[in-house]
Design an enzyme around this catalytic site. Structure first.
Site, PDB file in Angstrom:
ATOM      1  N   GLU A   1       0.845  -1.208   0.000  1.00  0.00           N
ATOM      2  CA  GLU A   1       0.000   0.000   0.000  1.00  0.00           C
ATOM      3  C   GLU A   1       0.881   1.259   0.000  1.00  0.00           C
ATOM      4  OE1 GLU A   1      -2.490  -1.295   3.492  1.00  0.00           O
ATOM      5  OE2 GLU A   1      -4.131  -0.809   2.137  1.00  0.00           O
TER       6      GLU A   1
ATOM      7  N   GLU B   1      -3.415 -10.196   3.733  1.00  0.00           N
ATOM      8  CA  GLU B   1      -4.534  -9.816   4.603  1.00  0.00           C
ATOM      9  C   GLU B   1      -5.532 -10.961   4.749  1.00  0.00           C
ATOM     10  OE1 GLU B   1      -3.059  -7.851   2.518  1.00  0.00           O
ATOM     11  OE2 GLU B   1      -2.866  -5.838   3.349  1.00  0.00           O
TER      12      GLU B   1
HETATM   13  C1  1HE Z   1       6.342  -8.247  12.394  1.00  0.00           C
HETATM   14  C2  1HE Z   1       5.725  -8.129  11.136  1.00  0.00           C
HETATM   15  C3  1HE Z   1       4.454  -7.491  11.065  1.00  0.00           C
HETATM   16  C4  1HE Z   1       7.606  -9.142  10.879  1.00  0.00           C
HETATM   17  N1  1HE Z   1       3.916  -7.036  12.212  1.00  0.00           N
HETATM   18  N2  1HE Z   1       5.764  -7.775  13.503  1.00  0.00           N
HETATM   19  N3  1HE Z   1       2.003  -8.404   7.128  1.00  0.00           N
HETATM   20  C5  1HE Z   1       2.255  -9.725   7.077  1.00  0.00           C
HETATM   21  O1  1HE Z   1       1.389 -10.556   7.237  1.00  0.00           O
HETATM   22  C6  1HE Z   1       3.686 -10.102   6.866  1.00  0.00           C
HETATM   23  C7  1HE Z   1       4.231 -10.729   8.127  1.00  0.00           C
HETATM   24  N4  1HE Z   1       5.683 -10.891   8.080  1.00  0.00           N
HETATM   25  C8  1HE Z   1       6.298 -11.867   7.359  1.00  0.00           C
HETATM   26  O2  1HE Z   1       5.686 -12.611   6.600  1.00  0.00           O
HETATM   27  C9  1HE Z   1       7.776 -12.000   7.555  1.00  0.00           C
HETATM   28  O3  1HE Z   1       8.118 -11.371   8.769  1.00  0.00           O
HETATM   29  C10 1HE Z   1       8.624 -11.365   6.409  1.00  0.00           C
HETATM   30  C11 1HE Z   1       8.461 -12.227   5.147  1.00  0.00           C
HETATM   31  C12 1HE Z   1       8.209  -9.948   6.122  1.00  0.00           C
HETATM   32  C13 1HE Z   1      10.110 -11.355   6.832  1.00  0.00           C
HETATM   33  O4  1HE Z   1      10.516 -12.644   7.236  1.00  0.00           O
HETATM   34  P1  1HE Z   1      11.863 -12.793   8.071  1.00  0.00           P
HETATM   35  O5  1HE Z   1      12.094 -14.281   8.247  1.00  0.00           O
HETATM   36  O6  1HE Z   1      12.937 -11.990   7.452  1.00  0.00           O
HETATM   37  O7  1HE Z   1      11.574 -12.104   9.509  1.00  0.00           O
HETATM   38  P2  1HE Z   1      10.699 -12.666  10.734  1.00  0.00           P
HETATM   39  O8  1HE Z   1      11.568 -13.570  11.575  1.00  0.00           O
HETATM   40  O9  1HE Z   1       9.421 -13.228  10.294  1.00  0.00           O
HETATM   41  O10 1HE Z   1      10.377 -11.316  11.540  1.00  0.00           O
HETATM   42  C14 1HE Z   1      11.362 -10.629  12.266  1.00  0.00           C
HETATM   43  C15 1HE Z   1      10.659  -9.891  13.397  1.00  0.00           C
HETATM   44  O11 1HE Z   1       9.768  -8.938  12.816  1.00  0.00           O
HETATM   45  C16 1HE Z   1       9.780 -10.806  14.237  1.00  0.00           C
HETATM   46  O12 1HE Z   1       9.729 -10.268  15.539  1.00  0.00           O
HETATM   47  P3  1HE Z   1      10.619 -10.873  16.718  1.00  0.00           P
HETATM   48  O13 1HE Z   1      10.304  -9.994  17.895  1.00  0.00           O
HETATM   49  O14 1HE Z   1      10.187 -12.296  16.894  1.00  0.00           O
HETATM   50  O15 1HE Z   1      12.061 -10.759  16.259  1.00  0.00           O
HETATM   51  C17 1HE Z   1       8.416 -10.663  13.598  1.00  0.00           C
HETATM   52  O16 1HE Z   1       7.348 -10.962  14.491  1.00  0.00           O
HETATM   53  C18 1HE Z   1       8.431  -9.191  13.257  1.00  0.00           C
HETATM   54  N5  1HE Z   1       7.496  -8.876  12.190  1.00  0.00           N
HETATM   55  N6  1HE Z   1       6.529  -8.682  10.206  1.00  0.00           N
HETATM   56  C19 1HE Z   1       4.560  -7.180  13.392  1.00  0.00           C
HETATM   57  N7  1HE Z   1       3.813  -7.302   9.905  1.00  0.00           N
HETATM   58  C20 1HE Z   1      -3.447  -0.759   6.891  1.00  0.00           C
HETATM   59  S1  1HE Z   1      -3.925  -2.343   6.690  1.00  0.00           S
HETATM   60  C21 1HE Z   1      -2.549  -3.246   6.171  1.00  0.00           C
HETATM   61  C22 1HE Z   1      -2.777  -4.683   6.420  1.00  0.00           C
HETATM   62  C23 1HE Z   1      -1.506  -5.469   6.341  1.00  0.00           C
HETATM   63  O17 1HE Z   1      -0.439  -4.962   6.143  1.00  0.00           O
HETATM   64  S2  1HE Z   1      -1.689  -7.149   6.548  1.00  0.00           S
HETATM   65  C24 1HE Z   1      -0.126  -7.796   6.231  1.00  0.00           C
HETATM   66  C25 1HE Z   1       0.728  -7.852   7.453  1.00  0.00           C
END
Ligand code: 1HE
Length: 270
Positions: A123, A143
């Site tokens: 977005e 989403e």
């Molecule tokens: C997060 C988020 C997040 C990572 N919110 N904390 N977005 C998603 O559904 C995507 C979710 N994220 C992922 O699929 C993956 O994190 C990635 C592919 C982006 C990256 O993977 P990777 O292996 O490099 O990192 P990771 O180990 O998954 O994440 C590292 C840290 O970032 C980890 O936290 P930690 O405290 O355990 O180290 C994750 O929890 C954190 N993290 N992504 C919160 N999105 C206005 S409406 C919009 C609606 C949306 O955007 S929905 C889509 C949300």
């Protein structure tokens, strides 16, 4: 980043989730939350808003990029838990306000993409005026899997880039586009090797910054609105905007320069 960029000062320097630097005409705004993959928290969205309404007057174009391995993991999901209906609407409207300040702000913005460009990250990318993708870029709208919907303007802006059918596919099936597919469907305008996105984005921004400000304004503000209008209204809006742009001293001196052989010609490959 090239050495000509200097760290921002004042209010821009106080935005701790962004790393902002400036040269003579371009601002580089880097999402700076790599430990959370640049997930957009309430603070980050507010800082983006503050940043774009406070760009110094000398800035004529901007570049947005992400620190770390990914451009942006979208909405910070940890803040979504237990939000009620009222605050959900206000939260989405807060994103709209911030992204409007980018799309309909003062300066054109080039997004430099790499790694994950997902959910709210896509977005944000679709809010910018031009997208440069590195080879590592991939696009998704998870989403559906998270049980939510887009709320940062994605349903309005993303179909305008790649069409409702493709967005529906990504949202319903969890399909992920790679960098090549993203280029083909119109999510990015440029595809470059890994590590070369920022230089390309800055080069584009510097070139954009040399345009007449009113031409850039017309492209940013009139073009998308004309696309939303019926033909008859669109043609009138175009005429009004064209007359405004043509009548600026900038336009007059640029037209004279061309007619007197002092301006560059349009050349292949530029
Ligand atoms: C997060 C988020 C997040 C990572 N919110 N904390 N977005 C998603 O559904 C995507 C979710 N994220 C992922 O699929 C993956 O994190 C990635 C592919 C982006 C990256 O993977 P990777 O292996 O490099 O990192 P990771 O180990 O998954 O994440 C590292 C840290 O970032 C980890 O936290 P930690 O405290 O355990 O180290 C994750 O929890 C954190 N993290 N992504 C919160 N999105 C206005 S409406 C919009 C609606 C949306 O955007 S929905 C889509 C949300």
């Amino acid at each position: 980043m090239t050495s000509l960029f200097n760290p921002a000062t004042g209010v821009l320097a106080s935005l701790d989730l962004l790393q902002i630097s400036l040269d003579d005409s371009v601002a580089h705004v880097r999402l700076n939350r790599p430990a959370k993959r640049n997930a957009i928290s309430d603070t980050l969205i507010q800082q983006l808003h503050t940043c774009f309404i406070n760009l110094p007057e000398h800035v004529k174009a901007a570049v947005v990029s992400g620190e770390g391995e990914h451009f942006c993991a979208g909405l910070d999901l940890s803040e979504l838990v237990e939000r009620d209906i009222g605050s959900g609407v206000l939260h989405s409207r807060m994103w709209h306000a911030a992204f409007d300040a980018i799309q309909f702000g003062r300066v054109p913005v080039v997004a430099v993409l790499h790694g994950a460009v997902v959910g709210g990250g896509l977005e944000l990318a679709s809010t910018c005026h031009i997208r440069v993708a590195e080879a590592s870029t991939y696009y998704g709208l998870p989403e559906g899997q998270r049980g939510i919907f887009v709320g940062g303007g994605g349903s309005v802006r993303i179909p305008r880039l790649m069409g409702v059918a493709r967005m529906t596919d990504l949202m319903l099936t969890g399909r992920v586009y790679d960098a090549n597919e993203g280029l083909q469907v119109g999510l990015a305008q440029y595809l470059v090797p890994d590590g070369e996105g920022l230089a390309k984005g800055i080069a584009l921004a510097r070139r954009i910054a040399t345009n007449a400000p009113m031409s850039n304004y017309a492209v940013m503000h009139a073009l998308p609105r004309i696309a939303d209008q019926a033909q008859s209204e669109g043609l009138l809006t175009e005429s009004l905007m064209a007359a405004v742009a043509e009548s600026t001293p900038d336009a007059q001196s640029r037209l004279r320069a061309f007619l007197e052989g002092r301006a560059g010609k349009v050349v292949k490959g530029s």
